[in-house]
Enzyme design. Structure first.
Site, PDB file in Angstrom:
ATOM      1  N   LYS A  11      34.868  31.752  43.275  1.00 45.44           N
ATOM      2  CA  LYS A  11      34.449  33.160  43.283  1.00 45.44           C
ATOM      3  C   LYS A  11      32.949  33.322  43.564  1.00 45.44           C
ATOM      4  O   LYS A  11      32.187  32.360  43.486  1.00 45.44           O
ATOM      5  CB  LYS A  11      34.816  33.786  41.926  1.00 45.44           C
ATOM      6  N   TYR A  51      44.335  41.475  44.669  1.00 47.82           N
ATOM      7  CA  TYR A  51      44.493  41.662  43.218  1.00 47.82           C
ATOM      8  C   TYR A  51      45.327  42.902  42.886  1.00 47.82           C
ATOM      9  O   TYR A  51      45.216  43.434  41.784  1.00 47.82           O
ATOM     10  CB  TYR A  51      43.116  41.753  42.549  1.00 47.82           C
ATOM     11  N   ASN A 114      34.052  34.558  36.420  1.00 49.64           N
ATOM     12  CA  ASN A 114      34.516  33.316  35.800  1.00 49.64           C
ATOM     13  C   ASN A 114      34.821  32.212  36.806  1.00 49.64           C
ATOM     14  O   ASN A 114      35.657  31.343  36.557  1.00 49.64           O
ATOM     15  CB  ASN A 114      35.695  33.601  34.865  1.00 49.64           C
ATOM     16  N   HIS A 117      39.634  31.390  40.712  1.00 53.92           N
ATOM     17  CA  HIS A 117      40.976  31.973  40.596  1.00 53.92           C
ATOM     18  C   HIS A 117      41.981  30.861  40.840  1.00 53.92           C
ATOM     19  O   HIS A 117      41.750  29.980  41.674  1.00 53.92           O
ATOM     20  CB  HIS A 117      41.198  33.058  41.663  1.00 53.92           C
ATOM     21  N   GLU A 128      50.226  34.093  47.567  1.00 52.91           N
ATOM     22  CA  GLU A 128      48.762  34.057  47.669  1.00 52.91           C
ATOM     23  C   GLU A 128      48.301  33.102  48.771  1.00 52.91           C
ATOM     24  O   GLU A 128      47.324  33.381  49.467  1.00 52.91           O
ATOM     25  CB  GLU A 128      48.156  33.666  46.319  1.00 52.91           C
TER      26      GLU A 128
HETATM   27  P1  ADP Z   1      43.193  34.565  35.383  1.00 54.22           P
HETATM   28  O1  ADP Z   1      42.168  34.619  36.497  1.00 54.22           O
HETATM   29  O2  ADP Z   1      42.818  33.571  34.319  1.00 54.22           O
HETATM   30  O3  ADP Z   1      44.611  34.365  35.880  1.00 54.22           O
HETATM   31  P2  ADP Z   1      43.874  37.396  34.952  1.00 54.22           P
HETATM   32  O4  ADP Z   1      44.924  37.201  36.013  1.00 54.22           O
HETATM   33  O5  ADP Z   1      44.297  37.982  33.645  1.00 54.22           O
HETATM   34  O6  ADP Z   1      43.135  35.999  34.633  1.00 54.22           O
HETATM   35  O7  ADP Z   1      42.703  38.317  35.504  1.00 54.22           O
HETATM   36  C1  ADP Z   1      42.274  38.224  36.855  1.00 54.22           C
HETATM   37  C2  ADP Z   1      40.765  38.259  36.879  1.00 54.22           C
HETATM   38  O8  ADP Z   1      40.325  39.543  36.438  1.00 54.22           O
HETATM   39  C3  ADP Z   1      40.048  37.275  35.928  1.00 54.22           C
HETATM   40  O9  ADP Z   1      39.958  35.968  36.422  1.00 54.22           O
HETATM   41  C4  ADP Z   1      38.693  37.940  35.782  1.00 54.22           C
HETATM   42  O10 ADP Z   1      37.868  37.706  36.935  1.00 54.22           O
HETATM   43  C5  ADP Z   1      39.073  39.407  35.749  1.00 54.22           C
HETATM   44  N1  ADP Z   1      39.260  39.874  34.357  1.00 54.22           N
HETATM   45  C6  ADP Z   1      40.296  39.581  33.526  1.00 54.22           C
HETATM   46  N2  ADP Z   1      40.138  40.152  32.316  1.00 54.22           N
HETATM   47  C7  ADP Z   1      38.949  40.832  32.395  1.00 54.22           C
HETATM   48  C8  ADP Z   1      38.218  41.649  31.479  1.00 54.22           C
HETATM   49  N3  ADP Z   1      38.659  41.869  30.234  1.00 54.22           N
HETATM   50  N4  ADP Z   1      37.051  42.202  31.896  1.00 54.22           N
HETATM   51  C9  ADP Z   1      36.589  41.995  33.166  1.00 54.22           C
HETATM   52  N5  ADP Z   1      37.246  41.242  34.076  1.00 54.22           N
HETATM   53  C10 ADP Z   1      38.390  40.661  33.704  1.00 54.22           C
HETATM   54 MG    MG Z   2      45.751  35.603  37.084  1.00 52.41          MG
END
Ligand code: ADP
Ligand code: MG
Length: 140
Positions: A11, A51, A114, A117, A128
């Protein structure tokens, strides 16, 4: 164990800090092979389409802005149990909860920014991967 493929994205927070190589080393150390990879700049609309599953979540707009804010590196990882293995190497969504040694524990800046992905299941991995790559671009 079955050989699988999964979609990974390095990212913007990580590409901006020049962490592509360090993150790729984590994948390779875990036995995941990078069988396709390209660096691209997403538009906000493209990030939104990728997304779309999260469009009702409160963080959707922020997430799309972030994903379009700088280049990303999209990649296909291949290996035994690659989908679950990549999720392990990535660590928990919120870096505060991520196990030591995981990419998110070491590199992520926040729950939103973070660093990586990874697809979460075989059907989403397939969708994807085809969002970003044609079959000709994947060389296992
Ligand atoms: P993952 O990436 O671990 O599969 P999710 O699919 O739940 O997590 O969420 C997609 C992405 O959305 C996350 O990787 C993060 O970048 C963002 N995200 C998730 N939860 C939050 C939150 N509470 N606040 C801000 N961004 C978030
Ligand atoms: Mg996810």
């Amino acid at each position: 164990m079955a050989t699988e493929r999964t979609l990974s994205i390095i990212k913007p927070d990580a590409t901006k800090r020049n962490l592509t190589g360090k993150i790729n080393a984590k994948f390779e150390e875990a036995g995941l092979r990078i069988v396709a990879q390209k660096r691209i700049q997403l538009s906000k609309a493209q990030a939104g389409a990728f997304y779309a599953v999260h469009k009702e979540r409160p963080f959707y707009d922020e997430l799309c802005e972030f994903m379009a804010s700088a280049p990303v590196v999209v990649q296909v990882l291949e290996g035994d149990n690659a989908i679950a293995k990549n999720r392990e190497v990535m660590g928990a969504t919120n870096p505060a909860d991520a196990d030591a040694g995981t990419i998110r524990a070491e590199f992520a800046e926040s729950v939103g920014e973070n660093s990586v992905h990874g697809s979460d299941a075989p059907d989403t991995a397939k969708e994807e991967i085809s969002f970003f790559f044609s079959g000709l671009e994947i060389v296992g």
